[in-house]
Design a protein around this motif. Structure first.
Motif, PDB file in Angstrom:
ATOM      1  N   GLU A 136      -6.081   6.923 -16.771  1.00 44.07           N
ATOM      2  CA  GLU A 136      -6.260   8.310 -17.226  1.00 44.07           C
ATOM      3  C   GLU A 136      -6.424   9.264 -16.053  1.00 44.07           C
ATOM      4  O   GLU A 136      -5.905  10.381 -16.061  1.00 44.07           O
ATOM      5  CB  GLU A 136      -7.494   8.384 -18.139  1.00 44.07           C
ATOM      6  N   LYS A 137      -7.144   8.847 -15.037  1.00 44.16           N
ATOM      7  CA  LYS A 137      -7.400   9.691 -13.857  1.00 44.16           C
ATOM      8  C   LYS A 137      -6.273   9.614 -12.837  1.00 44.16           C
ATOM      9  O   LYS A 137      -6.365  10.203 -11.760  1.00 44.16           O
ATOM     10  CB  LYS A 137      -8.720   9.299 -13.178  1.00 44.16           C
ATOM     11  N   LYS A 138      -5.214   8.877 -13.165  1.00 47.61           N
ATOM     12  CA  LYS A 138      -4.053   8.731 -12.283  1.00 47.61           C
ATOM     13  C   LYS A 138      -4.455   8.245 -10.886  1.00 47.61           C
ATOM     14  O   LYS A 138      -4.014   8.757  -9.867  1.00 47.61           O
ATOM     15  CB  LYS A 138      -3.268  10.034 -12.210  1.00 47.61           C
ATOM     16  N   THR A 139      -5.345   7.255 -10.898  1.00 50.99           N
ATOM     17  CA  THR A 139      -5.849   6.660  -9.669  1.00 50.99           C
ATOM     18  C   THR A 139      -5.318   5.240  -9.560  1.00 50.99           C
ATOM     19  O   THR A 139      -5.531   4.423 -10.458  1.00 50.99           O
ATOM     20  CB  THR A 139      -7.392   6.639  -9.672  1.00 50.99           C
ATOM     21  N   GLY A 140      -4.605   4.966  -8.477  1.00 50.26           N
ATOM     22  CA  GLY A 140      -4.100   3.618  -8.246  1.00 50.26           C
ATOM     23  C   GLY A 140      -5.188   2.743  -7.657  1.00 50.26           C
ATOM     24  O   GLY A 140      -5.920   3.171  -6.766  1.00 50.26           O
ATOM     25  N   ILE A 141      -5.313   1.532  -8.179  1.00 48.43           N
ATOM     26  CA  ILE A 141      -6.295   0.584  -7.660  1.00 48.43           C
ATOM     27  C   ILE A 141      -5.561  -0.612  -7.083  1.00 48.43           C
ATOM     28  O   ILE A 141      -4.811  -1.291  -7.769  1.00 48.43           O
ATOM     29  CB  ILE A 141      -7.261   0.093  -8.760  1.00 48.43           C
ATOM     30  N   GLY A 142      -5.777  -0.835  -5.805  1.00 53.61           N
ATOM     31  CA  GLY A 142      -5.236  -2.006  -5.135  1.00 53.61           C
ATOM     32  C   GLY A 142      -6.375  -2.944  -4.794  1.00 53.61           C
ATOM     33  O   GLY A 142      -7.479  -2.508  -4.476  1.00 53.61           O
ATOM     34  N   VAL A 143      -6.133  -4.236  -4.898  1.00 52.04           N
ATOM     35  CA  VAL A 143      -7.153  -5.236  -4.593  1.00 52.04           C
ATOM     36  C   VAL A 143      -6.619  -6.106  -3.468  1.00 52.04           C
ATOM     37  O   VAL A 143      -5.479  -6.564  -3.505  1.00 52.04           O
ATOM     38  CB  VAL A 143      -7.485  -6.094  -5.832  1.00 52.04           C
ATOM     39  N   LEU A 144      -7.455  -6.280  -2.443  1.00 53.24           N
ATOM     40  CA  LEU A 144      -7.059  -7.123  -1.322  1.00 53.24           C
ATOM     41  C   LEU A 144      -8.210  -8.007  -0.909  1.00 53.24           C
ATOM     42  O   LEU A 144      -9.369  -7.711  -1.187  1.00 53.24           O
ATOM     43  CB  LEU A 144      -6.573  -6.288  -0.139  1.00 53.24           C
ATOM     44  N   LEU A 146       0.824  -1.202   0.000  1.00 55.46           N
ATOM     45  CA  LEU A 146       0.000   0.000   0.000  1.00 55.46           C
ATOM     46  C   LEU A 146       0.862   1.257   0.000  1.00 55.46           C
ATOM     47  O   LEU A 146       0.608   2.195  -0.764  1.00 55.46           O
ATOM     48  CB  LEU A 146      -0.944   0.000   1.204  1.00 55.46           C
ATOM     49  N   ASP A 147       1.900   1.268   0.809  1.00 58.37           N
ATOM     50  CA  ASP A 147       2.792   2.432   0.854  1.00 58.37           C
ATOM     51  C   ASP A 147       3.416   2.716  -0.504  1.00 58.37           C
ATOM     52  O   ASP A 147       3.580   3.875  -0.893  1.00 58.37           O
ATOM     53  CB  ASP A 147       3.880   2.242   1.908  1.00 58.37           C
ATOM     54  N   SER A 148       3.748   1.671  -1.252  1.00 54.23           N
ATOM     55  CA  SER A 148       4.331   1.894  -2.582  1.00 54.23           C
ATOM     56  C   SER A 148       3.327   2.539  -3.519  1.00 54.23           C
ATOM     57  O   SER A 148       3.694   3.341  -4.382  1.00 54.23           O
ATOM     58  CB  SER A 148       4.872   0.587  -3.170  1.00 54.23           C
ATOM     59  N   MET A 149       2.051   2.239  -3.350  1.00 52.57           N
ATOM     60  CA  MET A 149       1.020   2.900  -4.167  1.00 52.57           C
ATOM     61  C   MET A 149       0.893   4.372  -3.784  1.00 52.57           C
ATOM     62  O   MET A 149       0.709   5.221  -4.655  1.00 52.57           O
ATOM     63  CB  MET A 149      -0.324   2.185  -4.022  1.00 52.57           C
ATOM     64  N   PHE A 150       0.988   4.673  -2.478  1.00 56.83           N
ATOM     65  CA  PHE A 150       0.905   6.067  -2.037  1.00 56.83           C
ATOM     66  C   PHE A 150       2.034   6.910  -2.633  1.00 56.83           C
ATOM     67  O   PHE A 150       1.856   8.104  -2.859  1.00 56.83           O
ATOM     68  CB  PHE A 150       0.954   6.159  -0.508  1.00 56.83           C
ATOM     69  N   LEU A 151       3.182   6.292  -2.884  1.00 56.22           N
ATOM     70  CA  LEU A 151       4.304   7.021  -3.475  1.00 56.22           C
ATOM     71  C   LEU A 151       4.067   7.351  -4.951  1.00 56.22           C
ATOM     72  O   LEU A 151       4.603   8.325  -5.455  1.00 56.22           O
ATOM     73  CB  LEU A 151       5.597   6.211  -3.344  1.00 56.22           C
ATOM     74  N   ARG A 152       3.238   6.557  -5.616  1.00 54.17           N
ATOM     75  CA  ARG A 152       3.014   6.750  -7.056  1.00 54.17           C
ATOM     76  C   ARG A 152       1.743   7.497  -7.405  1.00 54.17           C
ATOM     77  O   ARG A 152       1.650   8.067  -8.488  1.00 54.17           O
ATOM     78  CB  ARG A 152       2.991   5.400  -7.753  1.00 54.17           C
ATOM     79  N   TYR A 153       0.746   7.467  -6.521  1.00 52.90           N
ATOM     80  CA  TYR A 153      -0.567   8.055  -6.830  1.00 52.90           C
ATOM     81  C   TYR A 153      -1.038   8.936  -5.684  1.00 52.90           C
ATOM     82  O   TYR A 153      -0.908   8.560  -4.524  1.00 52.90           O
ATOM     83  CB  TYR A 153      -1.622   6.958  -7.026  1.00 52.90           C
TER      84      TYR A 153
END
Length: 131
Positions: free
Chosen positions: A66-74, A28-35
């Protein structure tokens, strides 16, 4: 699927999506760094509701890019795993009685959640909404 010898669950994709499987806090932290906006889709044992929402979101994969939204699935099969990933998300999860559950983070802070099956248009509006 459950990770061998653990209580942890892992989502695995057969196709190439912009979505990321989340099984730990560092994922999750890696996604916060990108998005700046990250949405977690919490599924439970691939129920019909979880499957339908995932399929609709996956079909709109380009929209999220396109919306620069990261999607994580858990997977929500083990609530303590969610607690170790994000305590605030875990606390919100405990208040719900349906799935799937979506958690929206802005700049790493949990801003909103929705639960239950939702049409993709509602999910898109929710993602773009100001918290």
């Amino acid at each position: 699927m459950q990770q061998a010898g653990t209580e942890s669950w892992l989502i695995s994709f057969n196709d190439n999506f912009a979505f990321q499987a989340i099984s730990s806090r560092s994922d999750l932290d890696s996604m916060f760094l990108r998005y700046s906006t990250v949405v977690l889709l919490g599924v439970f044992d691939w129920s019909n509701y979880s499957r339908e929402v995932f399929a609709e979101m996956a079909a709109k994969d380009d929209w999220f890019v396109e919306k620069k939204t990261g999607i994580g699935v858990l997977c929500l099969g083990n609530p303590s795993q969610l607690e170790s990933i994000n305590r605030e998300a875990y606390e919100q999860y405990l208040k719900q009685n349906t799935e799937p559950m979506l958690f929206r983070f802005n700049s790493g802070i949990l801003k909103d959640t929705i639960a239950g099956p939702k049409p993709i248009a509602d999910i898109q509006r929710w993602i773009l909404a100001e918290a």
